[in-house]
Design a protein around this motif. Structure first.
Motif, PDB file in Angstrom:
ATOM      1  N   SER A 152       0.817  -1.219   0.000  1.00  0.00           N
ATOM      2  CA  SER A 152       0.000   0.000   0.000  1.00  0.00           C
ATOM      3  C   SER A 152       0.848   1.265   0.000  1.00  0.00           C
ATOM      4  O   SER A 152       0.515   2.249  -0.668  1.00  0.00           O
ATOM      5  CB  SER A 152      -0.941   0.007   1.204  1.00  0.00           C
ATOM      6  N   LEU A 153       1.958   1.264   0.756  1.00  0.00           N
ATOM      7  CA  LEU A 153       2.774   2.477   0.870  1.00  0.00           C
ATOM      8  C   LEU A 153       3.316   2.939  -0.478  1.00  0.00           C
ATOM      9  O   LEU A 153       3.088   4.095  -0.870  1.00  0.00           O
ATOM     10  CB  LEU A 153       3.907   2.265   1.874  1.00  0.00           C
ATOM     11  N   PRO A 154       4.031   2.118  -1.249  1.00  0.00           N
ATOM     12  CA  PRO A 154       4.526   2.624  -2.542  1.00  0.00           C
ATOM     13  C   PRO A 154       3.395   2.962  -3.505  1.00  0.00           C
ATOM     14  O   PRO A 154       3.528   3.904  -4.302  1.00  0.00           O
ATOM     15  CB  PRO A 154       5.385   1.465  -3.068  1.00  0.00           C
ATOM     16  N   GLU A 155       2.292   2.232  -3.444  1.00  0.00           N
ATOM     17  CA  GLU A 155       1.173   2.519  -4.331  1.00  0.00           C
ATOM     18  C   GLU A 155       0.578   3.894  -4.018  1.00  0.00           C
ATOM     19  O   GLU A 155       0.298   4.691  -4.921  1.00  0.00           O
ATOM     20  CB  GLU A 155       0.106   1.436  -4.179  1.00  0.00           C
ATOM     21  N   ILE A 156       0.403   4.187  -2.731  1.00  0.00           N
ATOM     22  CA  ILE A 156      -0.128   5.491  -2.329  1.00  0.00           C
ATOM     23  C   ILE A 156       0.871   6.598  -2.642  1.00  0.00           C
ATOM     24  O   ILE A 156       0.501   7.690  -3.103  1.00  0.00           O
ATOM     25  CB  ILE A 156      -0.483   5.475  -0.829  1.00  0.00           C
ATOM     26  N   VAL A 161       2.361  11.396  -5.911  1.00  0.00           N
ATOM     27  CA  VAL A 161       3.266  12.044  -6.861  1.00  0.00           C
ATOM     28  C   VAL A 161       2.524  12.361  -8.155  1.00  0.00           C
ATOM     29  O   VAL A 161       2.640  13.462  -8.708  1.00  0.00           O
ATOM     30  CB  VAL A 161       4.490  11.146  -7.128  1.00  0.00           C
ATOM     31  N   GLY A 162       1.742  11.412  -8.643  1.00  0.00           N
ATOM     32  CA  GLY A 162       1.011  11.620  -9.888  1.00  0.00           C
ATOM     33  C   GLY A 162      -0.026  12.712  -9.803  1.00  0.00           C
ATOM     34  O   GLY A 162      -0.350  13.351 -10.820  1.00  0.00           O
ATOM     35  N   GLU A 163      -0.542  12.969  -8.598  1.00  0.00           N
ATOM     36  CA  GLU A 163      -1.548  14.012  -8.416  1.00  0.00           C
ATOM     37  C   GLU A 163      -0.941  15.364  -8.051  1.00  0.00           C
ATOM     38  O   GLU A 163      -1.669  16.310  -7.750  1.00  0.00           O
ATOM     39  CB  GLU A 163      -2.539  13.586  -7.326  1.00  0.00           C
ATOM     40  N   GLY A 164       0.374  15.471  -8.064  1.00  0.00           N
ATOM     41  CA  GLY A 164       1.021  16.752  -7.778  1.00  0.00           C
ATOM     42  C   GLY A 164       1.357  16.967  -6.320  1.00  0.00           C
ATOM     43  O   GLY A 164       1.609  18.098  -5.898  1.00  0.00           O
ATOM     44  N   PHE A 165       1.422  15.885  -5.534  1.00  0.00           N
ATOM     45  CA  PHE A 165       1.713  15.999  -4.102  1.00  0.00           C
ATOM     46  C   PHE A 165       2.994  15.240  -3.756  1.00  0.00           C
ATOM     47  O   PHE A 165       3.074  14.561  -2.722  1.00  0.00           O
ATOM     48  CB  PHE A 165       0.538  15.475  -3.283  1.00  0.00           C
ATOM     49  N   ALA A 166       4.020  15.359  -4.593  1.00  0.00           N
ATOM     50  CA  ALA A 166       5.288  14.679  -4.335  1.00  0.00           C
ATOM     51  C   ALA A 166       5.936  15.144  -3.039  1.00  0.00           C
ATOM     52  O   ALA A 166       6.677  14.386  -2.393  1.00  0.00           O
ATOM     53  CB  ALA A 166       6.251  14.895  -5.507  1.00  0.00           C
ATOM     54  N   GLY A 188       7.464  11.563  -2.597  1.00  0.00           N
ATOM     55  CA  GLY A 188       8.468  11.301  -3.610  1.00  0.00           C
ATOM     56  C   GLY A 188       9.588  10.398  -3.119  1.00  0.00           C
ATOM     57  O   GLY A 188      10.162   9.629  -3.901  1.00  0.00           O
ATOM     58  N   ASP A 189       9.909  10.464  -1.819  1.00  0.00           N
ATOM     59  CA  ASP A 189      10.964   9.628  -1.256  1.00  0.00           C
ATOM     60  C   ASP A 189      10.544   8.168  -1.112  1.00  0.00           C
ATOM     61  O   ASP A 189      11.401   7.272  -1.056  1.00  0.00           O
ATOM     62  CB  ASP A 189      11.358  10.132   0.139  1.00  0.00           C
ATOM     63  N   LEU A 190       9.238   7.918  -1.014  1.00  0.00           N
ATOM     64  CA  LEU A 190       8.760   6.608  -0.569  1.00  0.00           C
ATOM     65  C   LEU A 190       8.153   5.750  -1.674  1.00  0.00           C
ATOM     66  O   LEU A 190       7.556   4.714  -1.391  1.00  0.00           O
ATOM     67  CB  LEU A 190       7.715   6.806   0.544  1.00  0.00           C
ATOM     68  N   VAL A 191       8.305   6.165  -2.922  1.00  0.00           N
ATOM     69  CA  VAL A 191       7.641   5.433  -4.006  1.00  0.00           C
ATOM     70  C   VAL A 191       8.194   4.022  -4.181  1.00  0.00           C
ATOM     71  O   VAL A 191       7.521   3.156  -4.752  1.00  0.00           O
ATOM     72  CB  VAL A 191       7.742   6.204  -5.342  1.00  0.00           C
TER      73      VAL A 191
END
Length: 399
Positions: A152-156, A161-166, A188-191
């Protein structure tokens, strides 16, 4: 099974974190139900111990039927926070289930973060589509997100990031109340970071403004082939439909699904069934719903009125297309509960004539919506009229 089942919450500290009343029920139980982890936390008793079946729902009734007597189910923290308590109440009825909660993971997370309850929103993604998180993403918002598993963590993080909240600040909390683990970073650090199997995310949204949940999203938010209720007209439709938490909308002749999506976005408990006969448009509705944070919107592929048969009874109905077809309005009117709202739009004289007759018979409000937008005329600017829309709105049982 006895007449009642008691659901007892357990914190990460195990037996010591069970409320005193809950301990009494556990020690007196003939049967203990729970996950293997929870059952292992309980000291030895004479009770029969049964793990939950997998899959849960299909095996639950048989499991409960096999065990008469005093039954206690064990759950994490507050059993009504995305827990088995909610499932049992839906299955057995409120009067058949007693819930004794421990401190919930959400309460512990707020305490660790120093967040007041009224300053943050709780979003559960347990057993749900991660796209549901998109509805909550607005700048400055604090979210506590309940997750399903380690992926769940990398998916979220990728979604953020994709929604502009990196740059959103993300804190991952695991095993709250026990041997706690914590990860801090930005989205961005946790993808590429694997999360805990049991944990939750605390997110402070830093980035773009996000989208309002007030009806009237920009037209470009919706993938469409031209069959789209334009922004001012769509806002008028949703306001006339008057969504209330927990209500169900039928969006008949849904086109791009914009009205039903806007309805569902007003509150996470609002539900929509979109009915659309064109396969390509039906596919687009599903994509629009996921992208705008309401992936649970149901799409029925077929024409009205035939495809309306057997659907759950609606609290409101919007007819954006097909209002002049034989049987459509009759079927909708019959399905609508007393006090429910019906809103119908027309851009053709044929459907307008039908609406006039229904208005004369059933009452309500008949309006003509005309919108003009500024556009270029050569090197100058002038007003460009959009196609007028006739709107009939009525509350069943009231004239």
């Amino acid at each position: 099974m006895g007449s009642r089942i008691t659901v007892v919450g357990i914190g990460a500290d195990g037996w010591s974190s069970v409320p005193a009343t809950g301990r009494e029920h556990v020690l007196a139980a003939d049967v203990l139900l729970g996950g293997e982890r929870h059952l292992a936390m309980i000291q030895p008793t004479d009770a029969v111990r049964e793990p939950w079946p997998s899959p849960l729902l299909s095996g639950l009734d048989d499991l409960l039927a096999r065990h008469p007597g005093r039954v206690v189910a064990l759950a994490s923290g507050d059993p009504l926070v995305s827990g088995i308590g909610s499932t049992l109440i839906r299955r057995l009825g409120r009067d058949a289930v007693e819930v004794i909660p421990a401190v919930s993971s959400v309460a512990l997370a707020r305490a660790r973060m120093g967040w007041a309850a009224e300053e943050c929103d709780t979003v559960t993604l347990v057993g749900r589509d991660v796209d549901a998180l998109r509805r909550y993403l607005t700048r400055g918002r604090r979210l506590i997100v309940l997750t399903s598993n380690s992926s769940s963590l990398p998916e979220i993080a990728r979604l953020l990031v994709g929604e502009g909240f990196a740059d959103a600040a993300v804190t991952v909390l695991a095993d709250l109340g026990g041997d706690e683990d914590r990860i801090d970073g930005t989205a961005g650090d946790l993808v590429d970071t694997t999360g805990p199997q049991l944990g939750l995310l605390c997110i402070e949204c830093v980035g773009t403004e996000g989208l309002s949940t007030t009806p009237g999203l920009p037209d470009e938010c919706f993938e469409n082939d031209g069959q789209l209720s334009k922004r001012p007209v769509r806002a008028a439709a949703v306001c006339a439909l008057a969504p209330r938490p927990g209500e169900l909308l039928w969006d008949v002749g849904a086109g791009a699904g914009s009205v039903g999506i806007e309805w569902a976005r007003t509150d996470p408990r609002c539900r929509t069934i979109a009915i659309e006969r064109d396969p390509a448009r039906a596919d687009a509705i599903a994509r629009n719903a996921a992208r705008l944070g309401v992936p649970s919107l149901a799409v029925v592929r077929g024409a009205a009125p035939e495809s309306l048969s057997g659907l759950n009874a609606p609290d409101a109905i919007f007819v954006g297309g097909g209002g002049s077809r034989d049987g459509v309005l009759e079927t909708c009117w019959h399905a609508l509960r007393p006090g429910g709202r019906l809103v119908v739009h027309s851009v053709t004289l044929e459907t307008e004539a039908v609406l006039v007759q229904w208005w004369k018979t059933c009452g309500g409000e008949l309006s003509r919506l005309s919108v003009e937008q500024a556009s270029s005329i050569g090197t100058f600017t002038g007003w460009q009229s959009l196609r007028p829309v006739v709107q009939w709105s009525v509350t069943k049982g009231k004239k």
